[in-house]
Design an enzyme around this catalytic site. Structure first.
Site, mmCIF file in Angstrom:
data_model
loop_
_atom_site.group_PDB
_atom_site.id
_atom_site.type_symbol
_atom_site.label_atom_id
_atom_site.label_comp_id
_atom_site.label_asym_id
_atom_site.label_seq_id
_atom_site.Cartn_x
_atom_site.Cartn_y
_atom_site.Cartn_z
ATOM 1 N N ASP A 1 -2.246 -5.888 4.919
ATOM 2 C CA ASP A 1 -2.735 -4.692 5.606
ATOM 3 C C ASP A 1 -1.935 -4.445 6.881
ATOM 4 O O ASP A 1 -1.549 -3.311 7.182
ATOM 5 C CB ASP A 1 -4.227 -4.862 5.919
ATOM 6 C CG ASP A 1 -4.785 -3.712 6.720
ATOM 7 O OD1 ASP A 1 -4.827 -2.579 6.215
ATOM 8 O OD2 ASP A 1 -5.186 -3.936 7.890
ATOM 9 N N GLU B 1 -2.711 -4.475 -1.244
ATOM 10 C CA GLU B 1 -2.336 -4.954 0.095
ATOM 11 C C GLU B 1 -1.993 -6.436 0.071
ATOM 12 O O GLU B 1 -1.078 -6.886 0.774
ATOM 13 C CB GLU B 1 -3.471 -4.692 1.086
ATOM 14 C CG GLU B 1 -3.636 -3.218 1.425
ATOM 15 C CD GLU B 1 -4.717 -2.976 2.462
ATOM 16 O OE1 GLU B 1 -4.522 -2.089 3.316
ATOM 17 O OE2 GLU B 1 -5.762 -3.668 2.424
#
Length: 234
Positions: free
Chosen positions: A53, A125
């Site tokens: 992320d 992610e």
């Protein structure tokens, strides 16, 4: 656990060959699978998703900062949010057929976890984080540019389809046209509900959507409605 054929196929689609395939398997392991196997917390993909992320945010921020020199901070923030929202990342994950490669617990798999936006976007992610750990920033950047920072107009639709639909209706329908999002069904326990809504324009159903929140379901229904209205117009 390892399905070599699937991970090899995934790496070819990604355009990246892992030196340490264990990192990729870590990124593909949902907590439900690790819990089922009584593995330690480190063997599910939540930590590596946390890293991915941050890497995704850096790469997308640098791209927008460089390519849109006249945008304000607020505009850049909203633009970035549209590119890295859950629906957008889940769409990128589907492009890679990531759901077919996930390691999910039996219960999660039986309830469609391999198709759920939240699980797909988290895994996507995590894959970014795995590439970063395996090869550094440059291959992670190439991956993000190919699968996230492409087809930007389409990805912006995912972020705020309801607003875009409202603008479309105001421009193409008569004054007073109403859009509504009736909730037609809920499923699952209170802590893990799925909401199902439809999108109606002047009482006519155009789109439907589901999500972990009503807002997410409404965005998907609005997105589907936009696509159908564009098809009708063409």
């Amino acid at each position: 656990m390892v399905n070599t054929q699937k991970t090899d196929s995934l790496q070819r689609k990604m355009g990246y060959q892992f030196k340490d395939v264990a990192l990729l398997n870590n990124a593909l392991t949902h907590s439900s699978y690790a819990n089922e196997k009584h593995w330690s917390y480190k063997r599910n993909n939540e930590r590596i998703e946390f890293l991915g992320d941050a890497v995704l945010e850096l790469i997308s921020t640098e791209y927008l900062y460089t390519s849109h020199p006249n945008m304000t901070e607020g505009e850049l923030t909203r633009f970035r949010a549209s590119l890295v929202c859950e629906m957008s990342l889940a769409s990128s994950a589907r492009e890679l057929e990531l759901g077919d490669c996930l390691f999910l617990g039996k219960g999660e798999y039986q309830t469609g976890g391999d198709k759920r936006d939240s699980i797909l976007s988290d895994a996507f992610e995590a894959v970014i984080g795995a590439i970063y750990l395996d090869g550094g920033l440059e291959p992670a950047k190439r991956f993000v540019h190919q699968y996230v920072l492409s087809d930007i107009e389409q990805k912006q639709l995912f972020h705020d389809s309801k607003t875009i639909l409202q603008e479309m209706v105001q421009s193409n329908f008569h004054e007073g046209t109403k859009i509504c999002y009736p909730l037609i069904k809920e499923s699952g326990p209170d802590h893990n509900k799925t909401f199902f809504v439809i999108c109606q324009v002047n009482g006519v159903e155009y789109g439907s959507g589901s999500g972990r929140t009503k807002k997410a379901a409404e965005q998907k229904a609005a997105y589907e409605t936009i696509i159908k209205l564009r098809q009708e117009k063409n």
